[in-house]
Design a protein around this motif. Structure first.
Motif, PDB file in Angstrom:
ATOM      1  N   GLU A  14      62.578  73.126  19.634  1.00  0.00           N
ATOM      2  CA  GLU A  14      62.337  73.417  21.045  1.00  0.00           C
ATOM      3  C   GLU A  14      63.504  74.081  21.769  1.00  0.00           C
ATOM      4  OE1 GLU A  14      62.473  69.981  23.779  1.00  0.00           O
ATOM      5  OE2 GLU A  14      62.560  68.769  21.962  1.00  0.00           O
ATOM      6  N   TYR A  15      64.715  73.998  21.246  1.00  0.00           N
ATOM      7  CA  TYR A  15      65.869  74.538  21.977  1.00  0.00           C
ATOM      8  C   TYR A  15      66.142  75.992  21.594  1.00  0.00           C
ATOM      9  CZ  TYR A  15      67.039  70.028  23.971  1.00  0.00           C
ATOM     10  OH  TYR A  15      67.003  68.860  24.704  1.00  0.00           O
ATOM     11  N   HIS A  16      66.392  76.791  22.618  1.00  0.00           N
ATOM     12  CA  HIS A  16      66.719  78.212  22.414  1.00  0.00           C
ATOM     13  C   HIS A  16      68.198  78.419  22.718  1.00  0.00           C
ATOM     14  CE1 HIS A  16      66.138  82.590  22.477  1.00  0.00           C
ATOM     15  NE2 HIS A  16      66.973  82.573  23.494  1.00  0.00           N
ATOM     16  N   TYR A  17      68.912  79.073  21.777  1.00  0.00           N
ATOM     17  CA  TYR A  17      70.359  79.216  21.905  1.00  0.00           C
ATOM     18  C   TYR A  17      70.829  80.663  21.995  1.00  0.00           C
ATOM     19  CZ  TYR A  17      70.351  74.365  20.233  1.00  0.00           C
ATOM     20  OH  TYR A  17      70.116  73.030  20.082  1.00  0.00           O
ATOM     21  N   ALA A  33      69.053  76.268  26.073  1.00  0.00           N
ATOM     22  CA  ALA A  33      70.293  75.501  25.907  1.00  0.00           C
ATOM     23  C   ALA A  33      71.311  75.869  26.986  1.00  0.00           C
ATOM     24  CB  ALA A  33      70.879  75.753  24.518  1.00  0.00           C
ATOM     25  N   ASP A  34      72.167  74.927  27.310  1.00  0.00           N
ATOM     26  CA  ASP A  34      73.144  75.136  28.383  1.00  0.00           C
ATOM     27  C   ASP A  34      74.118  76.262  28.078  1.00  0.00           C
ATOM     28  OD1 ASP A  34      72.029  73.098  29.845  1.00  0.00           O
ATOM     29  OD2 ASP A  34      73.397  71.558  29.083  1.00  0.00           O
ATOM     30  N   THR A  93      63.107  74.850  25.563  1.00  0.00           N
ATOM     31  CA  THR A  93      64.186  74.430  26.454  1.00  0.00           C
ATOM     32  C   THR A  93      65.380  75.344  26.221  1.00  0.00           C
ATOM     33  OG1 THR A  93      63.450  72.122  26.386  1.00  0.00           O
ATOM     34  CG2 THR A  93      65.725  72.535  27.087  1.00  0.00           C
TER      35      THR A  93
END
Length: 242
Positions: free
Chosen positions: A155-158, A180-181, A178
């Motif tokens: 789910e996380y995109h970087y 990523a920060d 989601t």
């Protein structure tokens, strides 16, 4: 690389074979290609033996490593085909046709198939559909995903700017991604670009820009795809501006 394995092999027999092949090649060159039948047979036999040693060297070398990387076709050639792995991981599996994917699966009892059914699908020139897209189960990834309920969503995109992935996140992935920060966010730009040429607006504008091109799309049988010449010109001007 296999060639490096063979070159650095300390086995005297392998080195003798390689030296003998070099000698024969040198002799053949001296004769201007007019080698005898015996020499032809000897060279063919030496090449056969070299191939056997190469396959053995590759298979033995692979047994001593933790991870082996290869294309799917290469996995069934030479020494690789002789090795049974614990697990095979197939990446970009949404672009791989099922028969080709099976080639990568036969050398292990456990598989991890990584892909994205919303991205590029396999190119299958022998199968025609009304939409021009491949069938729903054309790729190894889609076939297994549709058959078994065992998928795991990453789910996380970087990778990219929040605005870039944001479009796909909303319109393709139902907000299941989601960001990523560590991804960049926001941008400083002047929105007053109505009178600016499209190429400059894209080059100086926000991370995502849609350029309206008033051109007709035509179907090119030779390519088996749609073509828009006006879009090509606009893309060219944008690339120059960038």
């Amino acid at each position: 690389m296999l060639s490096k394995v063979v070159e650095e092999n300390d086995d005297a027999t392998v080195q003798q074979l390689l030296n003998r092949v070099d000698e024969l090649k040198a002799e053949i060159n001296k004769q201007g290609g007019r080698e005898s039948t015996n020499e032809q047979g000897e060279l063919a036999e030496l090449r056969r033996k070299i191939r056997e040693f190469q396959e053995q060297a590759e298979a033995e070398s692979i047994k001593d490593v933790d991870i082996t990387g290869a294309t799917i076709i290469r996995s069934q050639l030479s020494g690789l085909a002789q090795v049974q792995f614990d697990t095979v991981i197939i990446d970009e599996a949404s672009q791989i046709p099922v028969p080709l994917g099976i080639l990568g699966m036969v050398n292990a009892k456990k598989w991890v198939v990584v892909g994205d059914h919303n991205q590029l699908q396999p190119v299958l020139k022998t199968i025609k559909t009304k939409s021009g897209s491949p069938p729903a189960n054309a790729s190894l990834f889609s076939f297994l995903r549709n058959r078994y309920d065992i998928e795991r969503w990453l789910e996380y995109h970087y990778r990219s700017h929040e605005d870039i992935i944001g479009f796909a996140k909303s319109h393709i992935y139902d907000d299941r991604i989601t960001v990523a920060d560590l991804c960049p966010r926001g941008v400083d730009w002047d929105p007053e670009v109505d009178d600016m040429p499209a190429a400059s607006a894209v080059a100086e504008g926000p991370p995502v820009t849609f350029v309206d091109v008033n051109g007709e799309q035509t179907w090119r049988q030779r390519y088996g795809a749609a073509v828009n010449d006006d879009e090509v010109e606009v893309v060219g001007s944008i690339v120059q501006a960038l």
